[in-house]
Design a protein around this motif. Structure first.
Motif, PDB file in Angstrom:
ATOM      1  N   VAL A 118       0.845  -1.194   0.000  1.00 48.75           N
ATOM      2  CA  VAL A 118       0.000   0.000   0.000  1.00 48.75           C
ATOM      3  C   VAL A 118       0.882   1.246   0.000  1.00 48.75           C
ATOM      4  O   VAL A 118       0.690   2.167  -0.814  1.00 48.75           O
ATOM      5  CB  VAL A 118      -0.961   0.008   1.217  1.00 48.75           C
ATOM      6  CG1 VAL A 118      -1.579   1.383   1.420  1.00 48.75           C
ATOM      7  CG2 VAL A 118      -2.066  -1.028   1.038  1.00 48.75           C
ATOM      8  N   TYR A 119       1.875   1.295   0.887  1.00 45.41           N
ATOM      9  CA  TYR A 119       2.774   2.453   0.950  1.00 45.41           C
ATOM     10  C   TYR A 119       3.510   2.626  -0.382  1.00 45.41           C
ATOM     11  O   TYR A 119       3.561   3.729  -0.944  1.00 45.41           O
ATOM     12  CB  TYR A 119       3.791   2.272   2.083  1.00 45.41           C
ATOM     13  CG  TYR A 119       4.884   3.326   2.091  1.00 45.41           C
ATOM     14  CD1 TYR A 119       4.631   4.618   2.544  1.00 45.41           C
ATOM     15  CD2 TYR A 119       6.167   3.034   1.624  1.00 45.41           C
ATOM     16  CE1 TYR A 119       5.623   5.594   2.533  1.00 45.41           C
ATOM     17  CE2 TYR A 119       7.166   3.992   1.609  1.00 45.41           C
ATOM     18  CZ  TYR A 119       6.893   5.271   2.055  1.00 45.41           C
ATOM     19  OH  TYR A 119       7.874   6.235   2.044  1.00 45.41           O
ATOM     20  N   LEU A 120       4.075   1.526  -0.902  1.00 47.12           N
ATOM     21  CA  LEU A 120       4.858   1.602  -2.139  1.00 47.12           C
ATOM     22  C   LEU A 120       4.007   2.133  -3.291  1.00 47.12           C
ATOM     23  O   LEU A 120       4.431   3.035  -4.028  1.00 47.12           O
ATOM     24  CB  LEU A 120       5.407   0.205  -2.474  1.00 47.12           C
ATOM     25  CG  LEU A 120       6.153   0.051  -3.805  1.00 47.12           C
ATOM     26  CD1 LEU A 120       7.368   0.971  -3.849  1.00 47.12           C
ATOM     27  CD2 LEU A 120       6.589  -1.399  -4.009  1.00 47.12           C
ATOM     28  N   ASN A 121       2.782   1.608  -3.445  1.00 40.56           N
ATOM     29  CA  ASN A 121       1.940   2.025  -4.568  1.00 40.56           C
ATOM     30  C   ASN A 121       1.311   3.397  -4.355  1.00 40.56           C
ATOM     31  O   ASN A 121       0.953   4.067  -5.321  1.00 40.56           O
ATOM     32  CB  ASN A 121       0.867   0.975  -4.837  1.00 40.56           C
ATOM     33  CG  ASN A 121       1.421  -0.257  -5.529  1.00 40.56           C
ATOM     34  OD1 ASN A 121       1.444  -0.353  -6.746  1.00 40.56           O
ATOM     35  ND2 ASN A 121       1.915  -1.211  -4.749  1.00 40.56           N
ATOM     36  N   ALA A 122       1.170   3.804  -3.084  1.00 43.89           N
ATOM     37  CA  ALA A 122       0.594   5.132  -2.801  1.00 43.89           C
ATOM     38  C   ALA A 122       1.576   6.252  -3.151  1.00 43.89           C
ATOM     39  O   ALA A 122       1.169   7.409  -3.287  1.00 43.89           O
ATOM     40  CB  ALA A 122       0.194   5.228  -1.335  1.00 43.89           C
ATOM     41  N   GLY A 127      -3.600   7.031  -5.595  1.00 39.17           N
ATOM     42  CA  GLY A 127      -4.548   6.458  -4.638  1.00 39.17           C
ATOM     43  C   GLY A 127      -4.538   4.942  -4.622  1.00 39.17           C
ATOM     44  O   GLY A 127      -4.408   4.300  -5.666  1.00 39.17           O
ATOM     45  N   VAL A 128      -4.635   4.385  -3.409  1.00 41.75           N
ATOM     46  CA  VAL A 128      -4.704   2.937  -3.222  1.00 41.75           C
ATOM     47  C   VAL A 128      -5.935   2.641  -2.366  1.00 41.75           C
ATOM     48  O   VAL A 128      -6.162   3.310  -1.357  1.00 41.75           O
ATOM     49  CB  VAL A 128      -3.438   2.404  -2.517  1.00 41.75           C
ATOM     50  CG1 VAL A 128      -3.577   0.916  -2.227  1.00 41.75           C
ATOM     51  CG2 VAL A 128      -2.196   2.650  -3.354  1.00 41.75           C
ATOM     52  N   HIS A 129      -6.721   1.667  -2.766  1.00 42.62           N
ATOM     53  CA  HIS A 129      -7.914   1.269  -2.001  1.00 42.62           C
ATOM     54  C   HIS A 129      -7.655  -0.060  -1.293  1.00 42.62           C
ATOM     55  O   HIS A 129      -7.195  -1.015  -1.918  1.00 42.62           O
ATOM     56  CB  HIS A 129      -9.127   1.113  -2.921  1.00 42.62           C
ATOM     57  CG  HIS A 129      -9.551   2.394  -3.577  1.00 42.62           C
ATOM     58  ND1 HIS A 129     -10.441   2.446  -4.633  1.00 42.62           N
ATOM     59  CD2 HIS A 129      -9.206   3.678  -3.327  1.00 42.62           C
ATOM     60  CE1 HIS A 129     -10.632   3.708  -4.989  1.00 42.62           C
ATOM     61  NE2 HIS A 129      -9.881   4.471  -4.219  1.00 42.62           N
ATOM     62  N   GLN A 202     -15.281   9.425  -6.606  1.00 45.29           N
ATOM     63  CA  GLN A 202     -14.088   8.594  -6.841  1.00 45.29           C
ATOM     64  C   GLN A 202     -13.181   9.272  -7.856  1.00 45.29           C
ATOM     65  O   GLN A 202     -13.639  10.037  -8.693  1.00 45.29           O
ATOM     66  CB  GLN A 202     -14.497   7.207  -7.345  1.00 45.29           C
ATOM     67  CG  GLN A 202     -15.187   6.367  -6.288  1.00 45.29           C
ATOM     68  CD  GLN A 202     -15.418   4.914  -6.725  1.00 45.29           C
ATOM     69  OE1 GLN A 202     -15.405   4.607  -7.909  1.00 45.29           O
ATOM     70  NE2 GLN A 202     -15.653   4.032  -5.768  1.00 45.29           N
ATOM     71  N   ARG A 203     -11.879   8.950  -7.781  1.00 44.92           N
ATOM     72  CA  ARG A 203     -10.948   9.573  -8.730  1.00 44.92           C
ATOM     73  C   ARG A 203     -10.176   8.524  -9.534  1.00 44.92           C
ATOM     74  O   ARG A 203      -8.996   8.667  -9.808  1.00 44.92           O
ATOM     75  CB  ARG A 203      -9.965  10.493  -8.001  1.00 44.92           C
ATOM     76  CG  ARG A 203      -9.144   9.802  -6.916  1.00 44.92           C
ATOM     77  CD  ARG A 203      -8.187  10.788  -6.274  1.00 44.92           C
ATOM     78  NE  ARG A 203      -7.361  10.173  -5.249  1.00 44.92           N
ATOM     79  CZ  ARG A 203      -6.043  10.183  -5.263  1.00 44.92           C
ATOM     80  NH1 ARG A 203      -5.404  10.745  -6.262  1.00 44.92           N
ATOM     81  NH2 ARG A 203      -5.353   9.625  -4.284  1.00 44.92           N
ATOM     82  N   GLY A 204     -10.839   7.448  -9.877  1.00 43.44           N
ATOM     83  CA  GLY A 204     -10.178   6.421 -10.680  1.00 43.44           C
ATOM     84  C   GLY A 204      -9.966   5.148  -9.892  1.00 43.44           C
ATOM     85  O   GLY A 204     -10.198   5.092  -8.682  1.00 43.44           O
ATOM     86  N   HIS A 205      -9.498   4.128 -10.596  1.00 47.08           N
ATOM     87  CA  HIS A 205      -9.305   2.801 -10.006  1.00 47.08           C
ATOM     88  C   HIS A 205      -7.885   2.341 -10.319  1.00 47.08           C
ATOM     89  O   HIS A 205      -7.648   1.673 -11.323  1.00 47.08           O
ATOM     90  CB  HIS A 205     -10.361   1.830 -10.558  1.00 47.08           C
ATOM     91  CG  HIS A 205     -11.765   2.256 -10.238  1.00 47.08           C
ATOM     92  ND1 HIS A 205     -12.474   3.141 -11.015  1.00 47.08           N
ATOM     93  CD2 HIS A 205     -12.571   1.932  -9.194  1.00 47.08           C
ATOM     94  CE1 HIS A 205     -13.659   3.344 -10.471  1.00 47.08           C
ATOM     95  NE2 HIS A 205     -13.751   2.623  -9.373  1.00 47.08           N
ATOM     96  N   ASN A 206      -6.962   2.720  -9.447  1.00 51.24           N
ATOM     97  CA  ASN A 206      -5.536   2.483  -9.679  1.00 51.24           C
ATOM     98  C   ASN A 206      -5.093   1.124  -9.152  1.00 51.24           C
ATOM     99  O   ASN A 206      -4.707   0.238  -9.914  1.00 51.24           O
ATOM    100  CB  ASN A 206      -4.737   3.618  -9.025  1.00 51.24           C
ATOM    101  CG  ASN A 206      -3.246   3.375  -9.043  1.00 51.24           C
ATOM    102  OD1 ASN A 206      -2.708   2.946 -10.056  1.00 51.24           O
ATOM    103  ND2 ASN A 206      -2.576   3.618  -7.919  1.00 51.24           N
TER     104      ASN A 206
END
Length: 936
Positions: A118-122, A127-129, A202-206
């Motif tokens: 989560v940290y790496l991709n954020a 944004g990470v869900h 929402q601001r996308g689905h990353n």
């Protein structure tokens, strides 16, 4: 004799072992950085986030940063949570980062594992869900793991039920957002019903990491998320169709009482076609043409209303309304309505006021929602048995992560009894034995009903049930460890009251605790032997207590938990006692996995009878006869590893069948999903554009093309042209009165010339309107009209597809593949919808008149209701959530879905359908099942 595959895996290691080994080099690299990072100050450690972001901006990719980023998160976790990621947790984090499923046993710290990827991709800022199964876990994890993210300079949000749009937008704008699968899915659907980009939340689905991925992507994938609302009044259509049904003769229809079905014969179809054509209700030729699918649906419902439903038996008419009569109890069910237009058909039959039906405004399955993400990963304790489905449907590979400490749990062979009574007697005897020795017991059941049966049996044996309504629900379920006899107490969990349930399940490892749970209850919370000290501190110590007094109280609880843990270990650890096999091995493995966390001792055993559902399905009659011949006495069980193997084979057959059902449902849903994506992408494009003038002009020109092509066929002689019809349509759609009949009399005129003249006249007329209105105002009007018309037609299209889906199965009788038929007709309906869109938008804009008022605002959305049926309880989760939210805010719970009037305590006729676990409407304060529900 050892098989070749077993021999090869012993020699070379399994494919999974080789995958896990491939991560070891990066684990060593992360460990090598630990000493260096532990010497950094807090500020220097926090500053690494900005350094990583700069490296990404300079062209580095996330894989380049994995080792230093993971090492940074581990150091931050040590400083904030006083928890250090084990090496196997680092491997789990790498698996998640690669967009795979990490299967990690219960108690291995999946929640902490997620912080690494989560940290790496954020760091990308997109944004990470992190997706959880309920609001309690979303809040808990956002607060708990949020300490790490906030320490490192990231923002953390949480999406739960009850937030307004502005609050949701803020939460989604964070680097990391925790939320439930339902809320994320509904926000996506609601966003695609908004009229401005700024209104979307929402601001996308990353990137999404789904916790309990098997529960969300497999168990809950069977039921879609639905947003429904009232449809426009169709009373005239219902009444018009209803007039024809009494005219039918016996040879026109067939009735099947057993399946409650009524169908038209060939003669009946021809008769109804003729009547509908006379009334102008039939579009084009046959009743069964794709354009008439909604008419077919309403004809079928009207036929059922007349030929299958009898007044004063199936329903009564009371105060001008059709009221359903419950076939089992004979009671009136006021407030309940038949769905799919059947209730409206009955209202038309009885000549009472027709109430508008509630229809689907938007829907999506979890399969298709989560496939929107650019990268998707998941974690769970049990995924290997469904690995094929994850790979086939989601493209997700399952990697089994080894435990940090070897599992010490003993899994006993199943005990099979002849009757349910013998089985329950054996279960009660084992519970008594565990209670006497101080061994905690978790009793797993397959349904709420089964857990209640067992609860009643325990009560008959002198046990008292801990109820959620008790004021002392949070007190520990034991009398301490002073050697005094313990009170005979047990708790029942049923996957509804998530926060209380998390506390109860956390204390299920206390010596002598007896906890009955449905399979899904308490997922996401560890069962720690001796109890969970942190949970107890949170619930038992007054929050206002500070300083040395608080420290002393915390120390006393931690010391007591350690003593109780030693006692529970001595008694053999947590005993998982399953009352029957589930049809899925994965659910059984989940239950077993609650015991033996992090090397703790534990035991599990399944109790079965030949009367269990699974055993009955797989030929227990023959087995019963065989056991009687072998002389199996009452109370004796058959125990053998072969039984386990036979059951697992049976379960794998059921799993394969369920997979095929889900896969087939998905194939149909994919047809709608492809159309949904096109419409939603088109809406966003329209909303983000400065103006839609070019799109509107293209639509107008295409309408002219279609009109001319329809009335002046290619290669037709001039005398065959339908000039009058074209003139009429041009007047209707383009609002132009053109001398088309005179044009066609001109010598040598071609259809291209007619087309050009109509197009130029339409463009000139529209240009005058733009000049009158001012271009800026006209651009606003164009966008509003286009979006509103698109939404209106899309909702109608959804209803039509729904009706088509219900009847398409009959094509199988004609040796035609229903799926291919559905694809073909759904595509034809979609094309027809786009044609109607062009015509409707063009017609509205060509007729619009200038009135000196504010520019038209988009019409407000209809009152909407969100629905998702929980597969474990069969109840509408969102209805329950609305009720809980209202009560939490000090208000009364909202009326149940579709209630037409309030419940009156003294009048059971006004109660409608009451959930078994709802408070009884009579006002006694008891649950319905313990009060008036006992007599139902």
């Amino acid at each position: 004799m050892m098989g070749l595959s077993t021999l090869a895996s012993k020699l070379f290691g399994s494919a999974n072992d080789r995958k896990v080994k491939g991560y070891r080099s990066r684990v060593d690299a992360i460990n090598a950085l630990e000493a260096q990072l532990s010497g950094l100050s807090d500020e220097a450690l926090k500053a690494r986030t900005a350094e990583f972001r700069q490296q990404l901006a300079n062209g580095a990719d996330l894989d380049d940063l994995l080792v230093p980023a993971f090492a940074t998160v581990r150091e931050a976790a040590k400083r904030t949570l006083r928890q250090r990621h084990f090496d196997v947790q680092l491997i789990g984090g790498m698996v998640l980062h690669e967009g795979k499923i990490a299967e990690m046993k219960t108690g291995e710290g999946k929640t902490l594992v997620a912080t690494l990827p989560v940290y790496l991709n954020a760091l990308t800022g997109k944004g990470v869900h992190v997706v959880t199964v309920n609001d309690y876990l979303a809040r808990r994890d956002a607060d708990w793991m949020g300490e790490i993210y906030r320490f490192l300079g990231l923002t953390v949000g949480c999406i739960v039920h009850g937030l307004n749009d502005d609050e949701r937008r803020q939460q989604y704008a964070c680097d990391v957002t925790y939320g439930t699968n339902n809320e994320l899915g509904f926000d996506y659907l609601r966003d695609n019903m908004k009229y401005e980009l700024a209104q979307m939340v929402q601001r996308g689905h990353n990137f999404a990491i789904v916790d309990e991925v098997d529960s969300i992507l497999i168990d809950e994938a069977r039921t879609p998320l639905i947003i429904s609302g009232p449809v426009e009044d169709r009373s005239d259509l219902y009444n018009a169709i209803d007039r024809f049904i009494p005219m039918l003769r016996p040879e026109h229809f067939e009735v099947d009482e057993k399946t409650r079905a009524a169908t038209l014969t060939e003669e009946g179809t021809e008769f109804i076609e003729a009547k509908l054509a006379e009334a102008g209700l039939l579009k084009n030729g046959s009743l069964y043409d794709v354009e008439n699918v909604t008419i077919v649906h309403h004809v079928n419902q009207a036929l059922r209303a007349h030929k299958l439903f009898q007044r004063d038996k199936d329903y009564i008419v009371k105060n001008g309304a059709v009221v359903i009569i419950d076939e089992f109890t004979g009671r009136m069910m006021e407030g309940r309505r038949y769905s799919e237009g059947l209730h409206q058909a009955l209202e038309a039959k009885e000549r009472v006021q027709i109430q508008p039906e509630n229809v689907t405004l938007a829907s999506i399955t979890f399969q298709n929602y989560f496939r929107l993400y650019t990268k998707l990963a998941g974690m769970t304790g049990t995924a290997a048995t469904e690995a094929d489905e994850f790979l086939d449907i989601y493209g997700l590979e399952v990697v089994e992560i080894p435990t940090n400490v070897p599992v010490a749990r003993i899994d006993d062979d199943d005990e099979v009894y002849r009757t349910t009574k013998e089985k329950y007697d054996a279960i009660l005897a084992l519970i008594e034995d565990c209670k006497a020795r101080g061994q905690p017991v978790l009793v797993g059941t397959t349904s709420i009903e089964k857990s209640e049966i067992l609860a009643d049996l325990l009560k008959k044996h002198g046990y008292r049930q801990k109820d959620f309504s008790d004021p002392d629900v949070f007190k520990p379920l034991y009398d301490g460890d002073q050697g005094t006899p313990q009170e005979k107490v047990f708790a029942v969990l049923n996957a509804r009251y998530h926060e209380q349930e998390a506390y109860i399940i956390a204390q299920a490892g206390v010596p002598g605790a007896i906890t009955i749970a449905t399979n899904m209850a308490g997922r996401g919370t560890d069962i720690q032997l001796g109890g969970n000290a942190d949970m107890r501190i949170r619930h038992e110590i007054d929050p206002s207590l500070e300083g040395p007094e608080r420290e002393a109280a915390e120390r006393a609880i931690r010391e007591e938990v350690e003593r109780l843990k030693a006692k529970a270990k001595e008694a053999g650890g947590l005993f998982v006692l399953a009352t029957e096999r589930h049809e899925s091995r994965r659910i059984d493995n989940q239950l077993r996995g609650r015991s033996g966390r992090q090397g703790d001792p534990g035991r599990s055993r399944f109790f079965l009878s030949l009367q269990d559902d699974l055993m009955r399905i797989f030929g227990s009659d023959r087995m019963d006869g065989m056991l009687q011949k072998l002389g199996l006495k009452e109370g004796e069980a058959i125990v053998h590893p072969w039984i386990n193997k036979a059951l697992e084979k049976a379960q794998s057959k059921v799993e394969a069948r369920n997979f095929d059902i889900r896969k087939n449902l998905l194939k149909f849903d994919n047809v709608m999903n492809d159309q949904r994506k096109v419409i939603f992408e088109q809406r966003i494009e329209l909303m983000s554009g400065e103006d839609v003038a070019e799109t509107v002009a293209d639509m107008r020109h295409q309408v002219v093309e279609d009109l001319v092509a329809r009335h002046i066929p290619e290669k037709a002689y001039a005398e065959q042209w339908d000039a009058a019809g074209l003139k009429q349509k041009v007047r209707e759609i383009l609002n132009l009165d053109l001398p088309i009949e005179d044009w066609v009399k001109e010598e040598g005129i071609a259809d291209e010339e007619v087309r050009d003249r109509i197009r130029k006249a339409a463009d000139a007329q529209f240009a005058r309107k733009v000049a009158d209105f001012s271009p800026a105002l006209m651009r606003q009007i164009e966008k509003a009209v286009l979006l509103q018309t698109l939404d209106h037609l899309w909702r109608e299209h959804l209803i039509t597809l729904d009706h088509l889906r219900q009847v398409i199965g009959f094509r199988g009788y004609a040796q035609r593949d229903p799926l291919n038929e559905y694809k073909t007709e759904a595509f034809a309906l979609f094309e027809a919808m786009l044609d109607r869109l062009r015509e409707a938008v063009t017609s509205q804009l060509m007729r619009i008149e200038l009135v000196r008022e504010a520019p038209p605002q988009p019409a407000p959305l209809p009152v909407m209701q969100a629905h998702h049926i929980d597969p474990t309880t069969g109840e509408d989760e969102m209805a329950l959530a609305d009720s809980e939210l209202a009560m939490a805010n000090g208000g009364p719970p909202p009326a149940p879905r579709r209630m037409m009037r309030e419940r009156v305590a003294a009048d059971p006729g006004t109660w409608g359908k009451v959930g078994r676990n709802e408070p009884c409407p009579c006002g006694s304060g008891k649950k319905f099942k313990h009060c008036h529900g006992r007599f139902a």
